[in-house]
Scaffold this active site. Sequence first.
Site, PDB file in Angstrom:
ATOM      1  N   HIS A 193     -25.307  -8.822 -22.365  1.00 47.53           N
ATOM      2  CA  HIS A 193     -26.692  -8.461 -22.046  1.00 47.53           C
ATOM      3  C   HIS A 193     -27.087  -8.828 -20.621  1.00 47.53           C
ATOM      4  O   HIS A 193     -27.871  -8.120 -19.993  1.00 47.53           O
ATOM      5  CB  HIS A 193     -27.632  -9.037 -23.094  1.00 47.53           C
ATOM      6  CG  HIS A 193     -27.500  -8.289 -24.364  1.00 47.53           C
ATOM      7  ND1 HIS A 193     -28.094  -7.067 -24.559  1.00 47.53           N
ATOM      8  CD2 HIS A 193     -26.757  -8.528 -25.458  1.00 47.53           C
ATOM      9  CE1 HIS A 193     -27.737  -6.597 -25.734  1.00 47.53           C
ATOM     10  NE2 HIS A 193     -26.922  -7.470 -26.312  1.00 47.53           N
ATOM     11  N   GLU A 235     -22.145   1.835 -34.495  1.00 47.57           N
ATOM     12  CA  GLU A 235     -21.512   0.736 -33.752  1.00 47.57           C
ATOM     13  C   GLU A 235     -20.623  -0.105 -34.672  1.00 47.57           C
ATOM     14  O   GLU A 235     -20.027  -1.082 -34.255  1.00 47.57           O
ATOM     15  CB  GLU A 235     -22.562  -0.118 -33.041  1.00 47.57           C
ATOM     16  CG  GLU A 235     -23.736  -0.503 -33.895  1.00 47.57           C
ATOM     17  CD  GLU A 235     -24.917  -1.066 -33.103  1.00 47.57           C
ATOM     18  OE1 GLU A 235     -24.762  -1.507 -31.968  1.00 47.57           O
ATOM     19  OE2 GLU A 235     -26.022  -1.049 -33.684  1.00 47.57           O
ATOM     20  N   ASN A 290     -20.773  -0.336 -27.072  1.00 50.03           N
ATOM     21  CA  ASN A 290     -20.642  -1.750 -26.687  1.00 50.03           C
ATOM     22  C   ASN A 290     -20.138  -2.558 -27.873  1.00 50.03           C
ATOM     23  O   ASN A 290     -19.198  -3.346 -27.760  1.00 50.03           O
ATOM     24  CB  ASN A 290     -21.987  -2.328 -26.241  1.00 50.03           C
ATOM     25  CG  ASN A 290     -22.592  -1.554 -25.101  1.00 50.03           C
ATOM     26  OD1 ASN A 290     -21.904  -0.784 -24.452  1.00 50.03           O
ATOM     27  ND2 ASN A 290     -23.866  -1.741 -24.858  1.00 50.03           N
ATOM     28  N   ASP A 291     -20.780  -2.359 -29.008  1.00 45.86           N
ATOM     29  CA  ASP A 291     -20.348  -3.079 -30.204  1.00 45.86           C
ATOM     30  C   ASP A 291     -19.191  -2.379 -30.899  1.00 45.86           C
ATOM     31  O   ASP A 291     -18.301  -3.030 -31.435  1.00 45.86           O
ATOM     32  CB  ASP A 291     -21.525  -3.257 -31.171  1.00 45.86           C
ATOM     33  CG  ASP A 291     -22.425  -4.401 -30.744  1.00 45.86           C
ATOM     34  OD1 ASP A 291     -21.888  -5.473 -30.411  1.00 45.86           O
ATOM     35  OD2 ASP A 291     -23.647  -4.228 -30.717  1.00 45.86           O
ATOM     36  N   CYS A 316     -25.314   5.705 -26.547  1.00 45.08           N
ATOM     37  CA  CYS A 316     -26.169   4.834 -25.745  1.00 45.08           C
ATOM     38  C   CYS A 316     -25.449   3.550 -25.351  1.00 45.08           C
ATOM     39  O   CYS A 316     -26.043   2.675 -24.734  1.00 45.08           O
ATOM     40  CB  CYS A 316     -27.466   4.512 -26.480  1.00 45.08           C
ATOM     41  SG  CYS A 316     -27.195   3.638 -28.029  1.00 45.08           S
TER      42      CYS A 316
HETATM   43  C1  LIG Z   1     -26.100   0.107 -27.248  1.00 42.74           C
HETATM   44  C2  LIG Z   1     -25.616  -0.858 -28.003  1.00 42.74           C
HETATM   45  O1  LIG Z   1     -26.404  -1.856 -28.464  1.00 42.74           O
HETATM   46  P1  LIG Z   1     -26.552  -3.295 -27.765  1.00 42.74           P
HETATM   47  O2  LIG Z   1     -25.836  -3.230 -26.444  1.00 42.74           O
HETATM   48  O3  LIG Z   1     -27.998  -3.553 -27.622  1.00 42.74           O
HETATM   49  O4  LIG Z   1     -25.872  -4.169 -28.766  1.00 42.74           O
HETATM   50  C3  LIG Z   1     -24.199  -0.897 -28.349  1.00 42.74           C
HETATM   51  O5  LIG Z   1     -23.774  -1.727 -29.152  1.00 42.74           O
HETATM   52  O6  LIG Z   1     -23.459  -0.064 -27.770  1.00 42.74           O
HETATM   53 MG   LIG Z   2     -25.112  -2.938 -30.366  1.00 39.36          MG
END
Ligand SMILES: C=C(OP(=O)(O)O)C(=O)O
Ligand SMILES: [Mg+2]
Length: 575
Positions: free
Chosen positions: A192, A434, A457-458, A505
């Site tokens: 983050h 995810e 990302n996850d 995303c």
């Molecule tokens: C967009 C995502 O959510 P975050 O990065 O907030 O976990 C993800 O996991 O790709």
């Molecule tokens: Mg996520």
Amino acid sequence: MTNKITGIAASNGVAIAKAYKLVDPDLSFETRTIDDTQGEKDRIRAAFLSSKADLEEIRTKAEESMGADEAEVFTAHIMVTEDPELLSNINDKIDSDKTNAEAALVAVTDMFIGMFESMADDNPYMAERAADIRDVTKRVLSHLLGKELPNPALINEEVVIIAQDMTPSDTAQLDRRYVKGFITNVGGRTAHAAIMARTLEIPAIVGSEVATKEIADGDTVVLDGLDGLALVNPTADEMTAYQAKGDQYAAKKAAWAKLKNEKSVSADGKEFIIGANIGTPKDLGGVADNGAEGVGLYRTEFLYMDSTELPTEEDQFESYKKVLKSMDGKPVTVRTMDIGGDKHLPYLPLPEEDNPFLGYRAIRISLDRDDIFRTQLRALIRASVYGQLWIMFPMVATLPEFRAARDIFNEEKAKLIAEGTQVSDDIKLGIMIEIPAAAVLADKFAQEVDFFSIGTNDLIGYSMAADRGNDRISYLYQPYNPSILRLVKNVIDSAHKYGKFAAMCGEMAGDPVALPILVGMGLDEFSMSATSILQARSLMKQLDTKDMAKLADKAVDAETNDEVVALVKANVAAD
Ligand SMILES: C=C(OP(=O)(O)O)C(=O)O
Ligand SMILES: [Mg+2]
């Protein structure tokens, strides 16, 4: 010789400024038996007064740079320093135990913190009080020990921040006028802190391992966020070279800026949507400046994290309304609260878990604490008349979870209509993909949802069993691994088979290596940090969808991450 530190390039750009170390000093102390108890009582009183003076200065500064709301937390801290009961309890402890001020302070504050935390389940305000006392204790202790705490809110010259890690609340305190970039010891590109740096448009390096050890306060630092390299106390020639590199990047950015009002279209004329990821309505400036065609991810958990208590329906309604109105009819995808994992709320204590990333989080909390969830959904549904609202649920693993969330949504919507509230009849409901289980079962989900948004990302982390923030195993965090590409393709194909919309995303959507493959797979929407949009649009203009479809076929049939990178490099000219 200039000391060079390498790390993960987390946010583009070049910064040159003085180092500011955001590192807590060692606050350990010994418990001693004391004869002069009055002397200790004087010390503790003086430390409380000095802490109060610090906090008043910090609050004034925070009000100026970030506004009264952000500064409110410091008012709560000042109130702790003024609490007569706290001080008299510490004085009593010094008298009864004949102990030093440090030991009495910690014994008494630990007792209060424990007491407030034990009541926090029924009353979130108590958890907040506990957090305030913990913070103030640290400051008072630092005065007793003659050590200085870093005060990021007081920074008033250009700096590069050096830290072990940057939590979302650390980044929230930063004044963009002065903070030119940051370097952390830990974290990965999708942690983050890295996402925050890209949102703030400041260069950053994460996962350097040694930055806090190798860089001293006041050192001159060149931060090259393009290549993940920092130079400590560079030579004049090096400074000149990096100034030129920064200028060159700025010139590229200026060229991309010309695409701000253009459509996101491939060389052969296929239109895509490039959206922006935002954390708060404050990010809307960047969304407009970078020509986003929608908001593809609004991470609403920041609304909860930036608050000292659960945000009310009214507070939430105002935020959602602001975002929807500002996007002027363009789609806005709002993700319901994604708390847990690395995102904590001081006023909502979560159980200690061995594996919080595999634990009680996101939709799992929302379905369990449906009081919190219903408040959020009501605020969203009420705001829906101000634009084109899409709602998505995070961390969905199973269809029954989605159905349960949808049922609650429908109940709240029906209630609002019965109350005579105006609501849109075209709110789309979707899920984040995810969790690998959902990616594999996408054809079943696609029959019930309106859209998918792939959270790579996850998804990458869970598929590779590699923590997105752990630099030691960052080599396993492989966005282009054919296994990931196959999951992504399955999700896109499944959506399209049932006439549904496929978005992404996760940070991969704005990654210049992944983007050509995703164009080839026919992803409908690419949502990314606003600062990546124009570069992505520029790259998209150079791609032919038929060529990219062939490239995507080869990529899913490849064996390794590196093979895919090589394939893209061989087929797509760098921007
Ligand atoms: C967009 C995502 O959510 P975050 O990065 O907030 O976990 C993800 O996991 O790709
Ligand atoms: Mg996520």
